[in-house]
Structure formats: structure tokens, C-alpha cells
Design a protein around this motif. Sequence first.
Motif, PDB file in Angstrom:
ATOM      1  N   UNK A  87       0.856  -1.278   0.027  1.00 15.34           N
ATOM      2  CA  UNK A  87      -0.008   0.081  -0.084  1.00 15.34           C
ATOM      3  C   UNK A  87       0.969   1.326  -0.115  1.00 15.34           C
ATOM      4  N   UNK A  88       1.897   1.263   0.743  1.00 19.73           N
ATOM      5  CA  UNK A  88       2.738   2.169   0.692  1.00 19.73           C
ATOM      6  C   UNK A  88       3.541   2.624  -0.569  1.00 19.73           C
ATOM      7  N   UNK A  89       3.834   1.631  -1.233  1.00 22.43           N
ATOM      8  CA  UNK A  89       4.681   1.758  -2.637  1.00 22.43           C
ATOM      9  C   UNK A  89       3.854   1.678  -3.998  1.00 22.43           C
ATOM     10  N   UNK A  90       2.655   1.066  -3.802  1.00 19.64           N
ATOM     11  CA  UNK A  90       1.845   0.817  -5.283  1.00 19.64           C
ATOM     12  C   UNK A  90       1.574   2.074  -5.773  1.00 19.64           C
ATOM     13  N   UNK A  91       1.402   2.197  -6.942  1.00 20.20           N
ATOM     14  CA  UNK A  91       1.216   3.656  -7.670  1.00 20.20           C
ATOM     15  C   UNK A  91      -0.228   3.618  -7.935  1.00 20.20           C
ATOM     16  N   UNK A  92      -1.128   2.687  -8.015  1.00 22.07           N
ATOM     17  CA  UNK A  92      -2.614   2.856  -8.230  1.00 22.07           C
ATOM     18  C   UNK A  92      -3.400   1.982  -7.360  1.00 22.07           C
ATOM     19  N   UNK A  93      -4.594   2.417  -7.301  1.00 19.95           N
ATOM     20  CA  UNK A  93      -5.541   1.520  -6.543  1.00 19.95           C
ATOM     21  C   UNK A  93      -5.743   0.078  -7.075  1.00 19.95           C
ATOM     22  N   UNK A  94      -5.477  -0.007  -8.512  1.00 17.22           N
ATOM     23  CA  UNK A  94      -5.807  -1.376  -9.048  1.00 17.22           C
ATOM     24  C   UNK A  94      -4.573  -2.107  -8.543  1.00 17.22           C
ATOM     25  N   UNK A  95      -3.301  -1.537  -8.499  1.00 13.63           N
ATOM     26  CA  UNK A  95      -2.067  -2.435  -7.726  1.00 13.63           C
ATOM     27  C   UNK A  95      -2.371  -2.545  -6.243  1.00 13.63           C
ATOM     28  N   UNK A  96      -2.974  -1.852  -5.592  1.00  7.09           N
ATOM     29  CA  UNK A  96      -3.246  -1.881  -4.154  1.00  7.09           C
ATOM     30  C   UNK A  96      -4.268  -2.850  -3.815  1.00  7.09           C
ATOM     31  N   UNK A  97      -5.235  -2.960  -4.990  1.00  2.00           N
ATOM     32  CA  UNK A  97      -6.329  -3.839  -4.604  1.00  2.00           C
ATOM     33  C   UNK A  97      -6.245  -5.360  -3.979  1.00  2.00           C
ATOM     34  N   UNK A  98      -5.205  -6.003  -4.479  1.00  5.65           N
ATOM     35  CA  UNK A  98      -5.225  -7.483  -4.179  1.00  5.65           C
ATOM     36  C   UNK A  98      -4.482  -7.364  -2.682  1.00  5.65           C
ATOM     37  N   UNK A  99      -3.862  -6.159  -2.373  1.00  2.00           N
ATOM     38  CA  UNK A  99      -3.369  -6.317  -0.820  1.00  2.00           C
ATOM     39  C   UNK A  99      -4.381  -5.921   0.043  1.00  2.00           C
ATOM     40  N   UNK A 100      -5.344  -5.112  -0.405  1.00  7.16           N
ATOM     41  CA  UNK A 100      -6.712  -4.762   0.349  1.00  7.16           C
ATOM     42  C   UNK A 100      -7.612  -5.845   0.468  1.00  7.16           C
ATOM     43  N   UNK A 101      -7.542  -6.670  -0.404  1.00  8.34           N
ATOM     44  CA  UNK A 101      -8.286  -7.902  -0.448  1.00  8.34           C
ATOM     45  C   UNK A 101      -7.878  -9.025   0.637  1.00  8.34           C
ATOM     46  N   UNK A 102      -6.500  -9.222   0.465  1.00 11.27           N
ATOM     47  CA  UNK A 102      -5.898 -10.144   1.314  1.00 11.27           C
ATOM     48  C   UNK A 102      -6.083  -9.659   2.783  1.00 11.27           C
ATOM     49  N   UNK A 103      -5.819  -8.375   3.018  1.00  7.82           N
ATOM     50  CA  UNK A 103      -5.788  -7.736   4.542  1.00  7.82           C
ATOM     51  C   UNK A 103      -7.296  -7.968   4.718  1.00  7.82           C
ATOM     52  N   UNK A 104      -8.269  -7.791   4.015  1.00  7.77           N
ATOM     53  CA  UNK A 104      -9.606  -8.110   4.518  1.00  7.77           C
ATOM     54  C   UNK A 104      -9.840  -9.360   4.982  1.00  7.77           C
ATOM     55  N   UNK A 105      -9.317 -10.392   4.245  1.00  2.00           N
ATOM     56  CA  UNK A 105      -9.508 -11.956   4.654  1.00  2.00           C
ATOM     57  C   UNK A 105      -8.943 -11.931   5.833  1.00  2.00           C
ATOM     58  N   UNK A 106      -7.652 -11.368   6.174  1.00  5.72           N
ATOM     59  CA  UNK A 106      -6.697 -11.612   7.340  1.00  5.72           C
ATOM     60  C   UNK A 106      -7.598 -11.171   8.406  1.00  5.72           C
ATOM     61  N   UNK A 107      -8.130  -9.968   8.460  1.00  8.55           N
ATOM     62  CA  UNK A 107      -8.899  -9.568   9.516  1.00  8.55           C
ATOM     63  C   UNK A 107     -10.228 -10.513   9.691  1.00  8.55           C
ATOM     64  N   UNK A 108     -10.723 -10.804   8.589  1.00  8.15           N
ATOM     65  CA  UNK A 108     -11.901 -11.725   8.801  1.00  8.15           C
ATOM     66  C   UNK A 108     -11.449 -13.176   9.341  1.00  8.15           C
ATOM     67  N   UNK A 109     -10.488 -13.493   9.119  1.00  7.69           N
ATOM     68  CA  UNK A 109      -9.966 -14.801   9.759  1.00  7.69           C
ATOM     69  C   UNK A 109      -9.793 -14.823  11.173  1.00  7.69           C
ATOM     70  N   UNK A 110      -9.694 -13.450  11.653  1.00  9.83           N
ATOM     71  CA  UNK A 110      -9.266 -13.211  12.994  1.00  9.83           C
ATOM     72  C   UNK A 110     -10.703 -12.887  13.747  1.00  9.83           C
ATOM     73  N   UNK A 111     -11.798 -12.822  13.116  1.00  7.54           N
ATOM     74  CA  UNK A 111     -13.197 -12.506  13.589  1.00  7.54           C
ATOM     75  C   UNK A 111     -13.160 -10.987  13.830  1.00  7.54           C
ATOM     76  N   UNK A 112     -12.215 -10.228  13.161  1.00  3.12           N
ATOM     77  CA  UNK A 112     -12.172  -8.631  13.411  1.00  3.12           C
ATOM     78  C   UNK A 112     -12.942  -7.865  12.189  1.00  3.12           C
ATOM     79  N   UNK A 113     -14.448  -8.145  12.438  1.00  2.24           N
ATOM     80  CA  UNK A 113     -15.327  -7.822  11.367  1.00  2.24           C
ATOM     81  C   UNK A 113     -15.074  -6.257  11.328  1.00  2.24           C
ATOM     82  N   UNK A 114     -15.035  -5.513  12.194  1.00  4.28           N
ATOM     83  CA  UNK A 114     -15.130  -3.782  12.153  1.00  4.28           C
ATOM     84  C   UNK A 114     -13.722  -3.440  11.387  1.00  4.28           C
ATOM     85  N   UNK A 115     -12.511  -4.117  11.546  1.00  2.00           N
ATOM     86  CA  UNK A 115     -11.357  -3.694  10.804  1.00  2.00           C
ATOM     87  C   UNK A 115     -11.719  -4.376   9.086  1.00  2.00           C
ATOM     88  N   UNK A 116     -12.356  -5.477   9.214  1.00  3.08           N
ATOM     89  CA  UNK A 116     -12.666  -5.754   7.688  1.00  3.08           C
ATOM     90  C   UNK A 116     -13.406  -4.990   7.042  1.00  3.08           C
TER      91      UNK A 116
END
Length: 863
Positions: A432-461
Motif C-alpha cells: 500500500x505504501x509503494x503501489x502506484x494505483x488503486x488497481x495495484x493496491x487492490x489485491x493487498x486490500x482484499x488479502x488484508x480483509x481476509x486476514x482480519x475476517x479470519x481473526x473475527x475482526x469484523x470492524x477492521x474488515x
Amino acid sequence: QLFSNHFAKVAQKGQERIKQTKNAIIEAVDSDISVLAQAIPTLSHIIGKLDIAPVHVSAAELENRFNFIFEKFVRAIATPSHPIVLYLDDLQWADASSLNLIKTLVMDTKNKNFLFVGAFRDDEVNDEHPLACQLQFIGESVSITRIKTTNISKASMNDFVSDILQMSPSSTTSLAELVYRKTGGNGLIATQFIQTLWWEGSLYFMLDNNSWAWDLKAIEAKSIPDDAVQLLLEKILQLPSAARCILQYLSCIGSSCHESILVLIISQGFPSKCFPVLELIVEEGLLNKEGAEYKFAHDQIQLAAYSLIPPDKRDCVHLQIGSMILKHASEEKLGSVIFIAADQLNRGTKFIIDEDQKLQIAKLNLRAGEKAMSLGTFWSAVTYLKSGIDLLGNNSWAKMYDLSLQLHSSYAKSLYSIGKFSETGQAVSMIIMNAKSIEDKLPAYLTLMKTFAAQKKVAETIKIGLKALDELGEPLSVSNKTKEESLGILFQMKRHFEGMTKEQLKELKIMENPDKITVMMVLDELLLHVIYYLEEAIIVPIITGMMSLTLTYGICEASSFAFATVAFLLVDFDREGACRIGDLALSIAERLDIQNSLPRVYLSFYGGVHHYFERTEDSLEYHMKAYETAMRVGDVRNAVVNRYFYCSKSFLCGKELVSLKNECESTMEVATRYKQESKKILILPVYKTMLRLLGQSDNSLQKIEEIIKSGSNPEWNILSGVWFFYRFLVAYIFGDYDVAANMLEQKREAEERLVRKFKAFSTIDFWEGLVFFAMARKTKEQKWLHRIQESLSNVRKQAQSLPAHFQHRLLLFEAEIANITGDVERAAEKYELAVNAFDEYGYTNEQAIAYERAGDFFVSQHD
């Protein structure tokens, strides 16, 4: 490799055997065989050329999918006439992915023609070792036979020596006692010691009497090293230099090596003079040759050969081997040896100075990492991808942006897949710090959402999802609207679609705008992770946003799940509208031939809507189809939930209990194997209810109720309604009416904040009504009569819309009303009609209740 060798042998056993094996495999896994193609190259010798690409699934589901398909695959090829015994040595070195695959095969109780034998060194495995943890887990469900091997006893050593020399035990006693004393009974040392005696001439063959003889004094005087490695080292040092060189190369690669890889390693091809050298090594018992595969006869031999390389030179040798493979391998060949090449090169990267060479190896690691991910071996993928990142060094995002993005994105996905959530967050932050566009950031965002969801952190997701949508230019407004306001928004959006026919739906274009498809992906990911919590404040904006995008830009796979969710949420308030929207969801799924989200679509529609319009048992086949599809795409969570619906509905439809109990046990076995504990808890109440009715249960339902009340898992707030339903059902059946009424109250309290309550697939009013009637008869209190009227009104409405599902229940309620009000003649008539109606509609379990109520009535009338 073992299965690849197996199919190479099968291919040599004639067309009939090939045909039988091919048919069995295709019947078991069908088009999913392409998932196994990379792991078992020789499978093409049996199946033929595979042109079908596997369904694309996300990283976390890859390993689950592979293991499920591999399980069915092994079950297909292991037959009574050709059983399979799989033996694996040195399990203490197995990685996590291999252990998970072993667990899947071993815990497959349906496969009666498969035996697994594993060996490991217990002195290298403590209680925290991954193998020990896996064995403990397996042992909770499957019987494990443990055989502890020790050194050969003195008596057995004589049998061992006599067998080697093909002489009677009585004639080998003197030699055997000496070998035992020298080696301490160590089998490997004893074998090598005997070979050394023959090599040095202390053990020799007498041609005149055609038997072996030995020089006891010479053997007695011979000293041997204390450990096997030193003994083997002395033996290897006696070999020609070419043999020593080959053994050193082989020891760097691993326990085995294919001849074609040796060709790549040794410069100028594979000189013919090396074949006699390899034959010599095999004759000496240091290597075994199976086809074109060379294997060390024992891991201690590999260790001894490796020890010949000076420690400070070993990484250089690894680098040399990797460089030779990379230099001589064709592009096609490199694909099959990429893991070996990357492993070897990574051992020697500290000696690489040339930046171009570092870049080349970084790209190789990306390729190896992505291949490991495709096979579901994420621990290996993490290693390769991390090595690739380390090779890029500082300022890599500026110099090699695309490669840096690919490596970090795949690295983050792999870390998430092995549960390294903290490290995943760090990797995502870098992207997220280095990606140039939202398209490049998106896979990281999706991975982070899955990560929070796996920890039952719904608010963070939710927070990450909203941030991604904001950057995509599609901000989602989440406000604290009332339940009525949220439903009003849903009804308003529903009107755009509810009048649409299937033909009109077909005229809707396929969504092609890549930006909007991306937005739908984020919304779908959000919906997937919040749907189990049924918070309308976030769910309603998500699904209205998805429906609006579908209306404007066309349909995509995510549209189907959005429509199914709308139907699920609306069915309590507008059943006809919910049915029409649900039909549209199924039509989209059929038109797009979706696979990944099909289990969720079926779960929402057939689990929450269908039974209001059709007989409950008509949905059973769809839940099993959803289970199979979910397992094939690695979606274990929704697979288990669909199978729970199958078991629970089958029970409430009056299916035979013993076979249904076995189905529940099989479902819980899958949940346990894939560590879906919260979903296993969902299955337990119906399972324990069956056991209670079969006279096989304890008081565990009450114990688990205490766990739910502790609130230690957020999902259990949703599951609590299921628990309390089965608690009151059991209490009612066994005549504990006060307990049943108390469980009903607790169910209502637990579900007070939820958008959807557990209504037992539209049977809740019937079962609640029975409890209210029982309490009215027992207490004569007016409040129960008011509740009876509420249940009666609901059942009457249901009988009008679906007589085949509710008419018999209405008749029983009318009989109960007449009974309570003292209208004996009407009660007798209605009880007779109810019993006959239950028989006509086929609800055996409910018919039993009707017979019981009618019987009690007629007994009270002395009839």
C-alpha cells in the motif's frame, strides 16, 4: 513423485489396466483432474492430454481444493483388487502442506483400500513439533498403530546375518555375535560393516564348498567408528573420485534425483563413462535405482556424502548446481525442475554480486513461488517469494516496480494462507505504501480483509473494504439507520428487479467495465465476511450497491450472491418478492455457470427462502450439490454449512435416524479435518438430538449451551438460535414442557438483535405452537393462549400458500384448539383428519406427534 512413479508403472501394464484406471479416475474427479496434472506429470500417460483449465480460486482455497480432489483421486485408484500402501520415511522433515495432505488421506474413513505407513525419528520430534501436533490431531479421530523400532537384538542379528549370507543360523553364530558386539545392533552400521568386511577380504566366498567364510581374528582386530556417518564416510572415500563427486552432487539435491537432472548438472551432457560409476555406487548399496530415479539407500548415506563437502564450500556447490540447471534446462524442462533450481540457487545467493544475475534468480523465485501456490504448498511459496524479495534489495520499488509488486502481492497471499497474520499485515503495508494505483493496491486490500475476517475482526474488515471502495471512487455510506429504514431501502431497490422475467434478465448485458467489476469484487468480499453476522446497517448498503451496479453495468458472478442475499433478508417480509429475486439469483448463476460463489448462492436461497414455497425435502439435492462444488473450489466453510442444512432438514423431514446420524458424523469429520470448529458446532445440536432419540446421548447439549452463553465466539450469537431450538425440541419430545418453554424464551432473547431468526426451515411456528399448547394444558395461563393464536395465525397463512407443506400442521392445531376449548366432537374429527393428512404428505416424525396427541385426547375421553 511416488504417484508419478506409480502411474508410469500402470502405463506399462496393458490397455485394459490403463482403461480401468482412467475410468475410475474420471468418474471420481471428472474435469478436476487438471488440478492434479502439475503434481503428477505421468498422469497424462493414463488420462491423455488435459486441455481443461481448473476453476480459478483464491490462494487460501487452493490447498483445500487440492487435498479434497487428491482424496477422491486416491479413493478411486485404491481398489480391493489393487489396494495402495503408501510408505513415507523421515516424516520429521515434512513441511506443513505435506502433513496436511497426509492428514486428509489418513482421515478418509471411506477409503478401505488404502494404508499409510510413516516413519520418523522420535528423538527429533518433541511435543511441539508439527508432526507431533498433526499425529495428535489425527489420533483423536483415527486409530494409529505405533511401532517403535529399536536396534537388532543378539538373537535377531544371527537371523539377519544368516539371511544375508544364505547360510543356516547355526553356522553363522560366531560371525553374528562379533557383528553384534561391534555395531551394537544398529541395522545400518551392521549392513555397512558386513559389506566392508567383504570389501577388505575378511569375509570371503569359498568356491570349493560353495559357502561363506570369515577371518574372526581380523574382524576382532578391526575398529569401526561409533556412528554410521563416519563408517559410511570411510566407505565412500574408498570409491573412485568420479563416484565421490556424483554422490556429493546428489547429496546437495536431496534424497533422490532423476537421471535427467544429473544430465543438467554435469557439464557437456552426461558422459557415457559416468554410467559405470553410477552402477558401481548402486552395487555398493549406497544408491538404489528405480527406473531413471536414483535414491540414497539411507539418509545417513546422504549425510555422509554431504559431509565430504567442506562447510565453507557448500553454498558455493549449491550455487554451482543451480546455475548449471538454469543454464542447460530448456524452458519446458525448467518448469518441471524449477523447485530444485530455486532451492539450489537460494543457498548460494550471498556469493552473487552481479545485479542482472540477482534479478534473474528473483524472477525464478517468483515463478517457483507462484507454482507452489498453485499446488497449495504455501509454506514453500513463502520461502521462494521471500528469497526473491531479499534479492531485490533496497529501492527495488523504484528500479523494478512490476517485479516488486508481483513478489510482495504473492508473498502477502501466501502468508495469509498459512495463518501468519501479523506478517501478512506488514507485507500488505509495504504494498500500500509503494503501489502506484488503486488497481495495484487492490489485491493487498482484499488479502488484508481476509486476514482480519479470519481473526473475527469484523470492524477492521469493514474499515479496509470501505477504504478500498473510497479509493475506487465508489464510496459506501454506512449510517446508523433503523431496521425499518434499512428494509425500506431494500424494498425500493427490489422494485427495480422484481417484475423482471428470466427472459428480460437474459437481455441484461455481461458486466465488462473493469473498474466496476473491481468494485463488485470488493463489495462481494465485504458481503462474504459480514453476512454471518447479519448486521443490516452494513449488509443493506453493500447489497443495494451491488444491485445498482448490476442494473447499470450488467451482471457478473457477484451479482448472483447479492440477489440471493436480498431474497434471504426479505423473505420474512415479502415472500413473493423474495422468491422472484431468488429466482433471478439462480438464473444469473446458471447463465454465467458460476462455481466459486455457487455454494453461497444455494446456501442463501435454498437454506433461507426455498422452503417457504416448496417442500423442504426438495432442496436436499441442491445442498449436496453445493457441498460438492464448495469442496471442489476449496470453500470448506460453505461446504460444511450446506451439508449441515442437508442434515438438519433431513432430520426435520423425518428421514431415517441411523443413516442420518452417519451423515452427521461424516460431516463433522470433514469439519474437524479442515479445522472448521465453529461450523462443527452448528452440526452438533441436530446430531446430539438424534443420539438422544436413539438412546445414545449424554447431557452434552446443555454443556455446549454453557459455552454459547460465554460469548467467546462472535459467530455463536447467530448459532445460538439453532442450539436453543434443538434444546426445546428434545425437551418437548420427552415431555419436559417447562424446559421447552424456557429454551424458547432464551432463543428469542438470543436472536433479538438479528435480522433473520432461525425458523427451522419454516417449521418453527409448528413446533413453538406445540409447546404453547402443552403449557396451556398444564398451567391454564392466559398468556399461552395468546401465543397459540399467534402461531395458529402464522400456520394458517402458510397452509394457504403451500398446503402440501402446512395443511396437516394446521389440522393438528385446529384439533388442539378444539381440545382446549372443550369441543370434543370437533377435536375428534380434526385429530383423525390430521393423522391422515400427515400420512398423505409423508412427514413421519410429525405424524408420530399427531398420533401421540390424538391418543392422549381419546384416552382422556375413555375412547
